[in-house]
Write a protein that holds these residues in place. Structure first.
Motif, PDB file in Angstrom:
ATOM      1  N   GLY A  90      44.356  38.979  33.912  1.00 34.07           N
ATOM      2  CA  GLY A  90      44.110  39.939  34.977  1.00 34.07           C
ATOM      3  C   GLY A  90      44.936  39.702  36.224  1.00 34.07           C
ATOM      4  N   VAL A  91      46.078  39.054  36.091  1.00 35.27           N
ATOM      5  CA  VAL A  91      46.962  38.811  37.226  1.00 35.27           C
ATOM      6  C   VAL A  91      47.663  40.119  37.597  1.00 35.27           C
ATOM      7  CG1 VAL A  91      48.965  37.507  38.039  1.00 35.27           C
ATOM      8  CG2 VAL A  91      47.298  36.423  36.533  1.00 35.27           C
ATOM      9  N   PRO A  92      47.728  40.476  38.872  1.00 36.53           N
ATOM     10  CA  PRO A  92      48.429  41.706  39.252  1.00 36.53           C
ATOM     11  C   PRO A  92      49.941  41.559  39.112  1.00 36.53           C
ATOM     12  CG  PRO A  92      47.700  40.523  41.204  1.00 36.53           C
ATOM     13  CD  PRO A  92      47.106  39.809  40.019  1.00 36.53           C
ATOM     14  N   LEU A  93      50.638  42.687  39.180  1.00 38.96           N
ATOM     15  CA  LEU A  93      52.105  42.732  39.095  1.00 38.96           C
ATOM     16  C   LEU A  93      52.594  42.149  37.769  1.00 38.96           C
ATOM     17  CD1 LEU A  93      52.993  41.587  42.735  1.00 38.96           C
ATOM     18  CD2 LEU A  93      52.641  43.902  41.899  1.00 38.96           C
ATOM     19  N   VAL A  94      51.953  42.542  36.680  1.00 33.27           N
ATOM     20  CA  VAL A  94      52.315  42.004  35.367  1.00 33.27           C
ATOM     21  C   VAL A  94      53.738  42.402  34.993  1.00 33.27           C
ATOM     22  CG1 VAL A  94      51.813  42.092  32.903  1.00 33.27           C
ATOM     23  CG2 VAL A  94      49.945  41.927  34.552  1.00 33.27           C
ATOM     24  N   LYS A 117      43.950  34.531  41.299  1.00 32.02           N
ATOM     25  CA  LYS A 117      42.855  34.244  40.372  1.00 32.02           C
ATOM     26  C   LYS A 117      42.274  32.852  40.523  1.00 32.02           C
ATOM     27  CE  LYS A 117      42.682  38.209  38.431  1.00 32.02           C
ATOM     28  NZ  LYS A 117      41.482  39.058  38.591  1.00 32.02           N
ATOM     29  N   GLY A 118      42.788  32.090  41.450  1.00 35.70           N
ATOM     30  CA  GLY A 118      42.228  30.778  41.680  1.00 35.70           C
ATOM     31  C   GLY A 118      42.792  29.713  40.757  1.00 35.70           C
ATOM     32  N   PHE A 119      42.177  28.521  40.858  1.00 35.97           N
ATOM     33  CA  PHE A 119      42.700  27.354  40.149  1.00 35.97           C
ATOM     34  C   PHE A 119      42.551  27.500  38.641  1.00 35.97           C
ATOM     35  CE2 PHE A 119      42.269  22.938  38.593  1.00 35.97           C
ATOM     36  CZ  PHE A 119      43.495  22.462  39.001  1.00 35.97           C
ATOM     37  N   VAL A 120      41.415  28.033  38.188  1.00 38.32           N
ATOM     38  CA  VAL A 120      41.184  28.168  36.743  1.00 38.32           C
ATOM     39  C   VAL A 120      42.155  29.177  36.133  1.00 38.32           C
ATOM     40  CG1 VAL A 120      39.503  28.817  34.979  1.00 38.32           C
ATOM     41  CG2 VAL A 120      38.761  27.532  36.985  1.00 38.32           C
ATOM     42  N   GLY A 121      42.331  30.313  36.800  1.00 41.43           N
ATOM     43  CA  GLY A 121      43.283  31.309  36.308  1.00 41.43           C
ATOM     44  C   GLY A 121      44.699  30.769  36.263  1.00 41.43           C
TER      45      GLY A 121
END
Length: 404
Positions: free
Chosen positions: A252-256, A289-293
């Motif tokens: 789900g990261v933007p700008l794929v 998405k933070g550290f886990v993402g």
């Protein structure tokens, strides 16, 4: 009595002039001979590198046009075989390439514009989380300390405003140089695709007649290796971009799409390019998405890199250019030091061409230049060239049959 004879009579232990060389140890003589020859070769190479850097405005577009000619040449040849005039075939392929490039850039810019608000929102949330962690977490910082740090950063930007402005002006000048180089590259590419054979024939006329045939064959095999390199690199780049892009979309990261495009472009610099662009994707995931993402995206990038290094590189690039990974890394490093990003991009193709040309020169047999199809990947390797002539018993001749 002459003066030399009088001196030799007064100094009976002096050797004859022609015997002085014999007093120098043979190892020292050989070392000295190798040393001055090495110095001459190093000076010549330095002069060549300096001249290439001085004429970089011409050399870089010329080199990129050669890479593009290796990429588009097979398609142009296919159209010519279908009885399409070469000029028309060249125009069709260049227009198609420009359309694809323009469409891709437009799509990427549109995606960046649409995704920027979401990215800014997620960036703000991430910064707030970092701020809360700094205050309530193990650092136990105070609000005043964080605000002082922000004020110091703002003051630093204001004090270096002149330097930032100068950098911006330099960037604007660089953009102008890129546009100029693009036009020059396109102009050179048209002539390479329409009259590359005639240009190469004209250049070979400056080679001594005794080695002209072997030089012609070596050059054709070098370009065939370049065609192989471009094809294999494009295939590897597509796999890298698709694999990392799918992973970014799942997380789900933007700008794929922009990130996948960046990975695709970076993959044209073997080993290093994909790692750097993959790192950019990990940083975007960390912010959004933070550290886990970020850890998940890092695992995806590492998996794609392992697929590239252990499967794609040996199967595609290994067969295409026959270069050791250490040679690839050293070539990229040398190119990066000598000419920056352009040097890193062009170092491996240059090494592939030189490697194929040298192997052709060292090959025992003779080959008719007209039988070397530069668009055939097998022509880059003299050991597998079906038209190679050899003098050894049992090897292939120019008819493609084995001698008894």
């Amino acid at each position: 009595m002459s003066q030399p004879q009088r001196a030799r009579r007064e100094e009976p232990f002096l050797p004859e002039p022609e015997d002085i060389i014999g007093l120098i140890p043979r190892g020292l003589r050989v070392s000295a001979a190798l040393a001055w020859r090495f110095i001459v070769v190093a000076a010549a190479l330095y002069a060549v590198v300096w001249l290439i850097g001085y004429l970089g405005v011409v050399v870089v577009p010329l080199s990129i046009a050669l890479l593009l000619a290796a990429l588009l040449g097979p398609a142009v040849s296919r159209l010519v075989k279908w009885r399409v005039p070469r000029g028309l075939a060249t125009g069709i392929m260049i227009i198609a390439a420009l359309a694809v490039l323009g469409g891709l850039l437009t799509f990427v810019i549109t995606q960046i514009s649409d995704g920027m608000p979401q990215l800014q929102k997620q960036l703000t949330e991430s910064l707030n989380q970092i701020k809360n962690w700094l205050i309530n977490g193990p650092p136990h910082l105070k609000q005043e300390q964080i605000q002082d740090f922000i004020n110091q950063a703002i003051d630093l930007l204001q004090k270096n405003q002149l330097s930032i402005t100068t950098t911006a002006l330099t960037t604007a000048g660089t953009v102008g140089e890129i546009l100029t180089g693009f036009v020059l590259t396109l102009f050179i590419l048209i002539f390479f695709l329409t009259g590359g054979e005639g240009i190469w024939t004209f250049l070979t006329r400056g080679i001594p007649r005794q080695v002209r045939r072997r030089f012609d064959v070596a050059g054709r095999r070098g370009f065939a290796s370049l065609v192989s390199y471009v094809r294999a690199t494009a295939a590897v780049a597509v796999v890298d971009a698709v694999g990392i892009g799918i992973g970014l979309a799942i997380v789900g990261v933007p700008l794929v799409v922009p990130l996948a495009t960046l990975v695709f472009l970076g993959a044209f610099i073997p080993i290093i390019g994909a790692v750097i662009t993959g790192g950019v994707a990990v940083l975007v995931a960390l912010v959004t998405k933070g550290f886990v993402g970020a850890l998940i995206v890092l695992a995806i990038v590492i998996g794609v890199m392992q697929l590239e290094s252990h499967i794609l590189q040996p199967l595609l690039l290994g067969r295409a250019v026959k270069l050791h990974p250490l040679a690839v890394v050293l070539a990229i490093t040398a190119g990066l030091v000598a000419a920056g990003i352009a040097g890193a991009l062009l170092a491996v193709p240059l090494l592939a061409v030189v490697n194929s040309g040298v192997r052709s020169f060292l090959h025992e047999g003779e080959t008719d230049p007209g039988t070397v199809d530069v668009m055939d990947t097998a022509a880059a390797n003299p050991d597998t060239d079906p038209h190679a002539e050899t003098d050894d018993k049992g090897k292939k001749s120019d008819t493609g049959k084995t001698e008894s």
